[in-house]
Design a protein around this motif. Structure first.
Motif, mmCIF file in Angstrom:
data_model
loop_
_atom_site.group_PDB
_atom_site.id
_atom_site.type_symbol
_atom_site.label_atom_id
_atom_site.label_comp_id
_atom_site.label_asym_id
_atom_site.label_seq_id
_atom_site.Cartn_x
_atom_site.Cartn_y
_atom_site.Cartn_z
ATOM 1 N N PRO A 138 0.816 -1.234 0.000
ATOM 2 C CA PRO A 138 0.000 0.000 0.000
ATOM 3 C C PRO A 138 0.842 1.273 0.000
ATOM 4 C CG PRO A 138 -0.290 -1.235 2.054
ATOM 5 C CD PRO A 138 0.488 -2.101 1.132
ATOM 6 N N ALA A 139 2.037 1.219 0.617
ATOM 7 C CA ALA A 139 2.909 2.405 0.619
ATOM 8 C C ALA A 139 3.389 2.685 -0.809
ATOM 9 C CB ALA A 139 4.091 2.185 1.555
ATOM 10 N N LEU A 140 3.748 1.617 -1.537
ATOM 11 C CA LEU A 140 4.195 1.790 -2.935
ATOM 12 C C LEU A 140 3.043 2.296 -3.798
ATOM 13 C CD1 LEU A 140 6.430 -1.392 -3.441
ATOM 14 C CD2 LEU A 140 7.174 0.963 -3.113
ATOM 15 N N PHE A 141 1.846 1.805 -3.507
ATOM 16 C CA PHE A 141 0.676 2.273 -4.272
ATOM 17 C C PHE A 141 0.507 3.780 -4.110
ATOM 18 C CE2 PHE A 141 -3.790 3.566 -4.142
ATOM 19 C CZ PHE A 141 -4.139 3.340 -5.464
ATOM 20 N N LEU A 142 0.634 4.252 -2.857
ATOM 21 C CA LEU A 142 0.445 5.690 -2.601
ATOM 22 C C LEU A 142 1.518 6.537 -3.289
ATOM 23 C CD1 LEU A 142 -0.587 5.613 1.173
ATOM 24 C CD2 LEU A 142 -2.054 6.162 -0.780
ATOM 25 N N ILE A 143 2.736 5.989 -3.368
ATOM 26 C CA ILE A 143 3.822 6.739 -4.020
ATOM 27 C C ILE A 143 3.566 6.841 -5.532
ATOM 28 C CG2 ILE A 143 6.305 6.702 -4.566
ATOM 29 C CD1 ILE A 143 6.703 5.232 -1.852
ATOM 30 N N PHE A 144 3.190 5.698 -6.112
ATOM 31 C CA PHE A 144 3.038 5.657 -7.578
ATOM 32 C C PHE A 144 1.603 5.935 -8.055
ATOM 33 C CE2 PHE A 144 6.834 3.038 -6.726
ATOM 34 C CZ PHE A 144 7.758 3.814 -7.408
ATOM 35 N N GLU A 145 0.755 6.320 -7.126
ATOM 36 C CA GLU A 145 -0.652 6.534 -7.459
ATOM 37 C C GLU A 145 -0.862 7.539 -8.607
ATOM 38 O OE1 GLU A 145 -3.054 7.840 -4.219
ATOM 39 O OE2 GLU A 145 -4.904 7.691 -5.382
ATOM 40 N N PRO A 146 -0.190 8.723 -8.569
ATOM 41 C CA PRO A 146 -0.431 9.685 -9.667
ATOM 42 C C PRO A 146 -0.081 9.098 -11.037
ATOM 43 C CG PRO A 146 0.768 10.712 -7.872
ATOM 44 C CD PRO A 146 0.721 9.268 -7.576
ATOM 45 N N ARG A 147 1.028 8.332 -11.064
ATOM 46 C CA ARG A 147 1.453 7.735 -12.333
ATOM 47 C C ARG A 147 0.432 6.684 -12.796
ATOM 48 N NH1 ARG A 147 7.707 6.116 -12.530
ATOM 49 N NH2 ARG A 147 7.953 8.202 -11.698
ATOM 50 N N LEU A 148 -0.003 5.873 -11.815
ATOM 51 C CA LEU A 148 -0.976 4.814 -12.139
ATOM 52 C C LEU A 148 -2.299 5.415 -12.615
ATOM 53 C CD1 LEU A 148 -0.340 2.436 -9.093
ATOM 54 C CD2 LEU A 148 0.156 1.922 -11.483
ATOM 55 N N ARG A 149 -2.681 6.505 -11.925
ATOM 56 C CA ARG A 149 -3.947 7.168 -12.284
ATOM 57 C C ARG A 149 -3.890 7.685 -13.723
ATOM 58 N NH1 ARG A 149 -7.940 9.514 -8.596
ATOM 59 N NH2 ARG A 149 -7.476 8.881 -6.472
ATOM 60 N N SER A 150 -2.743 8.345 -14.035
ATOM 61 C CA SER A 150 -2.659 8.934 -15.382
ATOM 62 C C SER A 150 -2.612 7.837 -16.440
ATOM 63 C CB SER A 150 -1.444 9.846 -15.476
ATOM 64 O OG SER A 150 -0.279 9.095 -15.349
ATOM 65 N N ARG A 151 -2.010 6.691 -16.076
ATOM 66 C CA ARG A 151 -1.888 5.629 -17.079
ATOM 67 C C ARG A 151 -3.207 4.870 -17.241
ATOM 68 N NH1 ARG A 151 2.961 1.230 -17.211
ATOM 69 N NH2 ARG A 151 2.320 0.177 -19.114
ATOM 70 N N PHE A 152 -3.676 4.275 -16.106
ATOM 71 C CA PHE A 152 -4.873 3.438 -16.204
ATOM 72 C C PHE A 152 -6.165 4.255 -16.275
ATOM 73 C CE2 PHE A 152 -1.665 0.659 -14.343
ATOM 74 C CZ PHE A 152 -1.657 -0.339 -15.302
ATOM 75 N N GLY A 153 -6.158 5.369 -15.561
ATOM 76 C CA GLY A 153 -7.333 6.238 -15.604
ATOM 77 C C GLY A 153 -7.602 6.704 -17.018
ATOM 78 N N ASN A 154 -6.527 7.163 -17.720
ATOM 79 C CA ASN A 154 -6.662 7.671 -19.081
ATOM 80 C C ASN A 154 -7.076 6.581 -20.049
ATOM 81 O OD1 ASN A 154 -6.066 10.166 -18.296
ATOM 82 N ND2 ASN A 154 -3.906 10.132 -18.915
ATOM 83 N N SER A 155 -6.452 5.368 -19.850
ATOM 84 C CA SER A 155 -6.755 4.290 -20.803
ATOM 85 C C SER A 155 -8.235 3.907 -20.721
ATOM 86 C CB SER A 155 -5.867 3.071 -20.545
ATOM 87 O OG SER A 155 -6.244 2.464 -19.337
#
Lengths: 162, 202
Positions: A138-155
């Motif tokens: 969960p700590a890694l998720f919070l760190i990489f959340e913006p990147r994940l959001r822009s990638r998966f959210g956009n797709s």
């Protein structure tokens, strides 16, 4: 997808905060007022646990036993507040990585020591290492959340648009 | 935004600073200091346990010398012989009997039981170890006192107290100071104990 990210975000914050506040609390020696002076106590059991690792120099054992629980509680409070969450998550991940390395080294050296993680009588084993590694997620998720959001959210948005 | 963490922090700090009442020391053997000392250490111990031996010979004896002799620390021992140790209860009987003869005999019995643990743990010949350590008169008195059925009752009471305090292993220590309690499982070195005692005795 945004809702999924939001749920994951708060779930990660709550889980990490709960774990860190609880883990700091069980190791915290408390506060004592002696002759009108307020002092932070050290948990002797936690001192013993750190000594058991046979890794930290003697001069570092007491400061670690005194301030590590406070750092954990403070991190828990920051994670709960949601303030500067990425920075809190980075410190949390750093601390967890440090714990995982220390646990692995100690287990690898064949030292039978108490983990001193959540209870003060918890032997170091592959289970304790795996547990800390899972908490890291969960700590890694919070760190990489913006990147994940822009990638998966956009797709998801683009596939919906298509 | 910052109000929430501050309130949570204050609540946690408040919960942590609530003092825990100490339990009454009406049982156990006082081996140093008085119950009025600013710090009280209560040890649940088994004479046949090697870690209890390390704790007593490596730390407690020094604490008695450096802190109990000047009234700073009271040390109380509770018998908690483990079922796995064949001669642990018999050794506890000798110690309980010695406590009824006075502090000098008690300390002599403590010293010899722990120092010669490896010897009597093999054959259970506790009598030989005690006879060697005590003056003849005291040994004779002890042999008489040990027949008293209340010796076993006292030990059983100590075991009950330990069970109530959720003792899972020996040694387990309780430190009482400034209305607070700290539980420590396992042996602690003298250096560690000294640093702790110096931090709580002002």
């Amino acid at each position: 997808m945004t809702i999924t990210f939001r749920i994951l975000h708060w779930l990660s914050c709550l889980v990490l905060a709960g774990i860190f506040i609880y883990s700091g609390y069980v190791k915290f020696g408390g506060v004592t007022i002696i002759n009108r002076n307020i002092q932070l106590d050290t948990s002797l059991q936690f001192v013993q646990a750190i000594e058991g690792y046979k890794l930290a120099p003697q001069a570092m054992v007491w400061p670690l036993a005194k301030y590590l629980p406070i750092l954990e509680i403070a991190l828990g409070i920051f994670l709960l507040s949601g303030w500067k969450i990425r920075y809190s998550a980075m410190v949390t991940a750093g601390l967890l990585l440090f714990f995982i390395v220390v646990l692995t080294i100690t287990y690898g050296r064949g030292i039978e020591a108490d983990c001193g993680c959540f209870s003060l009588s918890d032997k170091i084993s592959p289970k304790t290492i795996a547990r800390d590694s899972i908490i890291l997620l969960p700590a890694l998720f919070l760190i990489f959340e913006p990147r994940l959001r822009s990638r998966f959210g956009n797709s998801v948005v683009s596939s919906n648009a298509a | 935004m910052l109000q929430k963490p501050i309130t949570t922090g204050l609540l946690i700090l408040l919960a942590l600073t609530v003092s825990i009442p100490a339990f009454s020391a009406d049982q156990g053997q006082i081996i140093g200091g008085s119950t009025n000392s600013p710090v009280r250490i209560e040890v649940f111990s088994d004479f046949q346990c090697p870690a209890c031996r390390d704790l007593y010979l490596g730390a407690i004896r020094q604490v008695l010398q450096d802190y109990s002799s000047n009234g700073k620390v009271c040390v109380i021992y509770h018998e908690f012989p483990l079922a796995a140790h064949q001669y642990g209860k018999e050794a506890a009987r000798y110690s309980e009997a010695a406590s009824r003869l006075g502090i000098q005999s008690l300390l002599t019995v403590f010293d010899s039981l722990f120092a010669d643990q490896a010897q009597w743990s093999q054959d259970g010949n506790l009598d030989a170890v005690i006879a060697k350590a005590l003056p003849r008169d005291e040994y004779r008195k002890l042999k008489k006192v040990i027949q008293d059925p209340s010796i076993n009752q006292s030990i059983d009471k100590e075991i009950q107290l330990g069970t109530k305090k959720e003792i899972k292993s020996t040694p387990t220590m309780f430190f009482y100071y400034a209305g607070k309690e700290q539980k420590v499982e396992g042996a602690v070195t003298y250096a560690t104990m000294k640093q702790f005692l110096d931090s709580v005795i002002k």
